[in-house]
Write an enzyme that holds these catalytic residues in place. Structure first.
Site, PDB file in Angstrom:
ATOM      1  N   ARG A 181     -37.988 -34.334 -40.497  1.00 52.99           N
ATOM      2  CA  ARG A 181     -37.107 -34.484 -39.326  1.00 52.99           C
ATOM      3  C   ARG A 181     -37.299 -33.286 -38.411  1.00 52.99           C
ATOM      4  NH1 ARG A 181     -31.583 -34.023 -40.923  1.00 52.99           N
ATOM      5  NH2 ARG A 181     -31.563 -31.996 -39.899  1.00 52.99           N
ATOM      6  N   GLU A 237     -36.067 -26.681 -35.118  1.00 50.15           N
ATOM      7  CA  GLU A 237     -36.769 -26.484 -36.387  1.00 50.15           C
ATOM      8  C   GLU A 237     -37.405 -27.788 -36.823  1.00 50.15           C
ATOM      9  OE1 GLU A 237     -33.942 -25.221 -39.294  1.00 50.15           O
ATOM     10  OE2 GLU A 237     -32.665 -26.974 -39.047  1.00 50.15           O
ATOM     11  N   ASN A 270     -37.906 -29.842 -40.275  1.00 47.39           N
ATOM     12  CA  ASN A 270     -37.433 -29.930 -41.652  1.00 47.39           C
ATOM     13  C   ASN A 270     -38.395 -30.782 -42.474  1.00 47.39           C
ATOM     14  OD1 ASN A 270     -34.488 -28.822 -41.247  1.00 47.39           O
ATOM     15  ND2 ASN A 270     -34.829 -30.298 -39.609  1.00 47.39           N
ATOM     16  N   SER A 284     -31.364 -35.082 -44.296  1.00 48.74           N
ATOM     17  CA  SER A 284     -30.183 -35.886 -44.630  1.00 48.74           C
ATOM     18  C   SER A 284     -29.662 -36.654 -43.432  1.00 48.74           C
ATOM     19  CB  SER A 284     -29.084 -34.980 -45.186  1.00 48.74           C
ATOM     20  OG  SER A 284     -28.737 -33.998 -44.229  1.00 48.74           O
ATOM     21  N   LYS A 296     -39.383 -21.132 -41.472  1.00 46.03           N
ATOM     22  CA  LYS A 296     -39.208 -20.705 -40.080  1.00 46.03           C
ATOM     23  C   LYS A 296     -40.368 -19.818 -39.620  1.00 46.03           C
ATOM     24  CE  LYS A 296     -35.080 -22.599 -39.942  1.00 46.03           C
ATOM     25  NZ  LYS A 296     -35.002 -23.038 -41.347  1.00 46.03           N
ATOM     26  N   LYS A 308     -33.134 -15.949 -37.412  1.00 46.54           N
ATOM     27  CA  LYS A 308     -33.183 -16.968 -38.455  1.00 46.54           C
ATOM     28  C   LYS A 308     -33.887 -16.459 -39.708  1.00 46.54           C
ATOM     29  CE  LYS A 308     -33.129 -21.157 -35.621  1.00 46.54           C
ATOM     30  NZ  LYS A 308     -33.768 -22.477 -35.456  1.00 46.54           N
ATOM     31  N   GLU A 313     -32.608 -23.270 -45.376  1.00 41.97           N
ATOM     32  CA  GLU A 313     -32.200 -24.561 -44.845  1.00 41.97           C
ATOM     33  C   GLU A 313     -30.737 -24.783 -45.202  1.00 41.97           C
ATOM     34  OE1 GLU A 313     -34.168 -26.187 -42.979  1.00 41.97           O
ATOM     35  OE2 GLU A 313     -36.038 -25.163 -43.440  1.00 41.97           O
ATOM     36  N   GLY A 314     -30.114 -25.767 -44.516  1.00 48.17           N
ATOM     37  CA  GLY A 314     -28.782 -26.197 -44.925  1.00 48.17           C
ATOM     38  C   GLY A 314     -27.655 -25.778 -44.017  1.00 48.17           C
ATOM     39  N   ARG A 342     -26.399 -34.959 -33.843  1.00 46.29           N
ATOM     40  CA  ARG A 342     -25.273 -34.161 -34.338  1.00 46.29           C
ATOM     41  C   ARG A 342     -24.619 -33.474 -33.150  1.00 46.29           C
ATOM     42  NH1 ARG A 342     -28.520 -30.765 -38.676  1.00 46.29           N
ATOM     43  NH2 ARG A 342     -30.026 -31.025 -37.000  1.00 46.29           N
TER      44      ARG A 342
END
Length: 502
Positions: A124, A146, A148, A153, A336, A394, A398-399, A478
């Site tokens: 993603r 970024e 992923n 998810s 990253k 950064k 992740e998360g 989002r």
């Protein structure tokens, strides 16, 4: 013309709230509530969502969809370049223990000989649209936040949110506010106007694009299962213990059944306890069940490895004949630092030989800077100490909830040694246009000024010699309040939204 969120009456908000809560519970648009120490978690709550879709420029959306297959291919190409990964990961391993463990695992598996040449990526790429002062929304450009490569998810819940918004908007059209800024035809049915993004007497269904990510992710797993070649084998989803976001995952499991494929759920500790490799073929067995695909919805954070047993489970799966989604190499490509290095002059072109393709990818890059001891890194460090208001710092994590912003960057930089700084990168903050929406969390409404982040899913299957699939896999929007820096839904910062293209 005022935006739709501002025109909704309190009665209409209540209608939408009731629709959203009932729709969520009826369709599995839900999460488990947070765990309370000493109490067993029971029941579900609605996933955090917006009540209406957010206006988004259609050209920017089309650009993000168009280049996703290019990013899919790029991930795979980089994953096969051991020298490039070594160049980055050996340096990071000196300052980041988690990266070191992942890279050590990568080295061990390569030394032993990779059992399974095929690989599956469910990626993603996340973007925020950038709008210069005085520009119209239609002129906004996507800028990549970024890329992923592991445990992406909300593919399922984002699809359901788009369905929810279609249902909610239809009901609002039947219950219009006398002050709302949209017109109604005789008979009481209004339509969405794609040019303005508001209700009018024309309809363009493409203004509310559906996301096929539930089906796409399941289809990608099914393709990998079929490539593996055993009808009796199972797909294994590698999950976190007590997963709150299990319903987003279950929809993929249920859609796999349409392909005649059974999915089992195991934690990495359970893989270590229950797993074994066939001594001849290195096929992975969990008990007596052969595993065709190991699909990770965990393994991306240090908290996923609380003991050595979890590392043992990850290693067992990685050494096996099962097709990994992702491989450890794909996971490393998502660091990253890799993103920052690719943005440097000439680096992307090491992997993308077509100048036109490279230009399309570079157009989505924003300013990215190292914090190492190179001249560029030292210059970025000094510049950030003077002015960090337009930067984000950064780590390789992740998360959500890991980034450092604004003046806080200067305090952190002063505490780090020159070596420790190498574990981070700097990125220019992207300033998206602010819109209005109404957010629904835990049954409570909040009118808010918001900004949004678009994620585009990609499905990539390679058999070891050639690409078997390279597809778009749907999208995620989002949305968060303007005073929130972070954007993770699972981390509690954002809500799931859908697009209203204009």
């Amino acid at each position: 013309m005022a935006d739709l969120a501002s025109t909704l009456s309190e009665d209409q908000l209540q209608i939408l709230k009731d629709v959203a809560l009932d729709f969520a519970l009826s369709h599995g648009l839900v999460v488990r509530p947070p765990t309370i120490t000493g109490q067993e978690t029971q029941g579900v709550i609605n996933a955090p969502v917006s009540l209406i879709p957010t206006v988004f420029p259609s050209k920017a959306f089309d650009d993000a969809v168009r280049i996703q297959p290019l990013f899919n291919e790029l991930v795979h190409t980089i994953s096969e370049d051991d020298a490039f990964l070594k160049e980055i990961m050996e340096s990071l391993s000196q300052v980041d223990d988690f990266v070191k463990r992942l890279y050590d695992l990568y080295l061990l598996v390569r030394k032993e000989g990779i059992a399974q040449p095929a690989s599956l990526g469910v990626h993603r790429s996340d973007y925020i649209i950038h709008l210069n002062a005085g520009q119209a929304l239609s002129e906004a450009k996507i800028k990549q936040v970024e890329l992923n490569t592991i445990s992406v998810s909300f593919g399922s819940l984002s699809s359901l949110t788009a369905d929810l918004h279609r249902q909610g908007l239809f009901l609002i059209l039947l219950n219009p506010s006398p002050h709302a800024c949209f017109s109604l035809q005789s008979g009481g049915q209004g339509y969405l106007h794609a040019t303005t993004g508001y209700f009018s007497d024309k309809i363009d269904p493409s203004a509310l694009p559906s996301s096929e990510s539930i089906e796409s992710i399941a289809s990608g797993l099914a393709s990998a299962h079929q490539l593996y070649g055993s009808k009796t084998a199972k797909v294994m989803m590698v999950v976190q213990p007590g997963e709150r976001n299990a319903f987003d995952q279950r929809w993929i499991e249920y859609n796999l059944l349409k392909h005649g494929i059974v999915l089992i759920r195991k934690t990495m500790a359970e893989i270590a306890d229950q797993g074994r490799l066939d001594p001849k073929t290195r096929a992975l067995f969990i008990g007596d069940q052969e595993i065709s695909v190991a699909y990770y919805r965990s393994a991306y954070a240090t908290t996923d490895y609380p003991t050595e047993k979890e590392w043992d489970g990850r290693l067992l799966a990685e050494r096996s004949l099962a097709i990994k989604c992702p491989t450890i190499a794909y996971q490393l490509v998502g660091a990253k630092k890799v993103q920052q290095v690719l943005a440097a002059p000439g680096q992307l072109e090491r992997f993308v030989k077509d100048p036109e393709v490279a230009a399309q990818l570079r157009a989505s890059f924003t300013g990215l800077y190292p914090l190492d001891n190179s001249p560029e890194g030292l210059a970025a460090y000094e510049a950030a100490l003077k002015d960090s208001d337009n930067l984000v710092m950064k780590p390789q994590r992740e998360g959500g909830g890991n980034n450092i912003y604004g003046k806080d960057i200067q305090g952190v930089l002063r505490e780090l040694t020159a070596e420790q700084r190498n574990a981070y990168i700097l990125m220019d903050i992207i300033r998206p246009p602010v819109t209005k929406n109404v957010l629904l969390r835990k049954g409570e409404l909040q009118r808010a000024d918001v900004v949004s982040e678009l994620g585009v899913y990609g499905i990539y299957l390679h058999d070891g010699k050639k690409a078997v699939r390279n597809d778009n896999g749907g999208h995620l929007l989002r949305t968060k309040t303007v005073d929130s820096n972070e954007g993770g839904v699972a981390a509690g910062f954002a809500v799931i939204d859908s697009l209203l293209l204009v």
